[in-house]
Scaffold this motif. Structure first.
Motif, short mmCIF file in Angstrom:
data_model
loop_
_atom_site.label_atom_id
_atom_site.label_comp_id
_atom_site.label_asym_id
_atom_site.label_seq_id
_atom_site.Cartn_x
_atom_site.Cartn_y
_atom_site.Cartn_z
N GLU A 252 0.79 -1.38 -0.02
CA GLU A 252 0.09 -0.03 0.03
C GLU A 252 0.88 1.12 0.13
O GLU A 252 0.64 2.30 -0.65
N ARG A 253 1.85 1.20 0.68
CA ARG A 253 2.90 2.51 0.80
C ARG A 253 3.65 2.65 -0.48
O ARG A 253 3.54 3.84 -1.09
N ILE A 254 3.98 1.65 -1.35
CA ILE A 254 4.50 1.58 -2.57
C ILE A 254 3.74 2.14 -3.52
O ILE A 254 3.86 3.11 -4.40
N ALA A 255 2.07 1.80 -3.54
CA ALA A 255 1.23 2.14 -4.52
C ALA A 255 0.73 3.70 -4.02
O ALA A 255 0.74 4.57 -5.08
N GLU A 256 0.92 4.15 -2.79
CA GLU A 256 0.79 5.39 -2.51
C GLU A 256 1.90 6.16 -3.04
O GLU A 256 1.51 7.40 -3.51
N LEU A 257 2.94 5.84 -2.94
CA LEU A 257 4.37 6.48 -3.46
C LEU A 257 4.25 6.63 -4.88
O LEU A 257 4.50 7.65 -5.59
N SER A 258 3.63 5.79 -5.69
CA SER A 258 3.61 5.56 -7.22
C SER A 258 2.54 6.80 -7.56
O SER A 258 2.63 7.58 -8.70
N ARG A 259 1.34 6.93 -6.77
CA ARG A 259 0.48 7.74 -6.85
C ARG A 259 0.86 9.40 -6.72
O ARG A 259 0.71 10.12 -7.54
N LEU A 260 1.66 9.45 -5.74
CA LEU A 260 2.55 10.66 -5.54
C LEU A 260 3.43 10.82 -6.68
O LEU A 260 3.68 12.18 -6.97
#
Length: 375
Positions: A119-127
């Protein structure tokens, strides 16, 4: 813009299973079925119950922690069933059933940690996607008298932006554009690229002479880099059909005209931004239908088996058809095929087509003619 981009909080247990959870669940159930069949065929006493502990471990590699718990509960229930069917269940059988439950708990905890990391990696990708839109804004399809398209090709699958930069704007002095390449990679390169673009978006509207724009950008770079850092850049201005180019150590743009590909080399070489470049403009008169390709050195350095991609030789065939967006799509496809999908550097591409003069355009006055001869 950032305030308009919101991410939904993760809500476990809602909606259908993800592809990973489905794959983990299927593999775990298949393993349970195989072990159960072998155990049932072997008769009493139970010999293979310990193998059922592998099912939740297998599920933990792909599925969510809730799926892991469900698989573990099923494996524990199967173990208890075989233990009950075994008359006078031994201590070993009881220990095996307890081990299944213990391994299930450990596997579920592992899956929960992995899920949070995902989830953190996905959030970083969105950012990162938001940052890309903030640094490299979408271009075109029409800016002034130019049809424009741009593409950013990342050499890293997990990164959407690097140190390559571009911008096109319709200013009081004509349509102005920049393409550049920051030395180095990573977050420092992205930071410097954003500084250069931020400075350019301001001074392009304020300075009548492209050479003054270069001076301002050089100062901005010098204030924010070390002694060995720099930014190569090419600045282009189109005004009333007159094209003015200044080049600071960057690959020369390619002019595509009536089947020919003409490299627009500068009259004299100049160092990159950060090294106090003194530039001399190159001026060309455009014809309707002319196309101009701006690119970073990742395109010129793309190679396979030591052979570089023949940009100039293939430019007209790839870029001279359809819209400018079609041309860049063809170039990207040919490039990726040439390097077999493995790029060593990011590539920024901008392709524009001169569609003809504006009906109300005044007499063309290129920026290099404005001001003093030495300015």
């Amino acid at each position: 813009m950032l305030s308009d981009v919101r991410t939904r909080p993760f809500q476990p247990g809602h909606g259908p299973l993800s592809p990973g959870s489905r794959a983990g669940l299927g593999a775990a159930l298949a393993l349970l079925a195989i072990v159960s069949a072998v155990e049932a065929g072997d008769g009493r006493p139970a010999h293979y119950l310990a193998l059922m502990a592998a099912a939740p471990v297998l599920a933990a590699a792909l599925a969510s922690w809730r799926v892991v718990l469900a698989v573990g509960a099923l494996a524990t229930a199967a173990g208890i069933t075989f233990a009950v069917c075994e008359r006078g269940a031994s201590l070993v059988t009881a220990v095996n059933v307890a081990a299944i439950a213990l391994v299930t708990a450990i596997a579920a905890a592992t899956a929960a940690v992995r899920q949070r990391q995902a989830e953190r990696i996905a959030e970083l990708s969105r950012l990162a996607s938001v940052a890309q839109q903030a640094v490299l804004r979408p271009l075109g399809p029409q800016v002034g008298t130019l049809a424009v398209a741009a593409r950013y090709i990342s050499s890293t699958a997990t990164a959407e932006i690097g140190g390559d930069l571009y911008e096109v704007m319709d200013t009081p002095y004509g349509v102005r554009m920049i393409i550049g390449d920051v030395r180095g990679k990573g977050l420092d390169a992205v930071r410097l690229a954003s500084i250069v673009l931020g400075s350019y978006r301001h001074v392009a509207y304020e300075r009548a002479d492209l050479r003054a724009v270069v001076t301002d950008l050089d100062r901005a770079v010098a204030r924010n880099v070390g002694d060995e850092d720099f930014v190569t850049a090419a600045l282009v201005e189109e005004r009333g059909g007159t094209l003015t180019i200044v080049n600071c150590g960057h690959p020369s743009p390619l002019l595509l005209r009536r089947g020919q590909v003409i490299p627009l080399e500068p009259p004299a070489p100049a160092p990159p931004l950060g090294f106090m470049p003194v530039v001399r403009p190159r001026v060309e008169r455009l014809e309707p239908g002319d196309r101009l390709l701006l690119f970073t050195d990742g395109l010129g350095e793309a190679r396979r088996d030591g052979e570089f991609f023949p940009t100039a030789d293939r430019a007209w065939r790839l870029l001279g058809h359809g819209t400018v967006g079609d041309g860049l799509a063809s170039l990207e496809t040919a490039l990726v095929e040439w390097v077999h999908g493995r790029l060593d550097d990011d590539i920024a591409l901008v392709l524009m087509e001169y569609t003809g003069p504006r009906s109300s355009a005044a007499a063309p006055v290129p920026s290099w003619e404005v001001g003093t001869a030495d300015g």
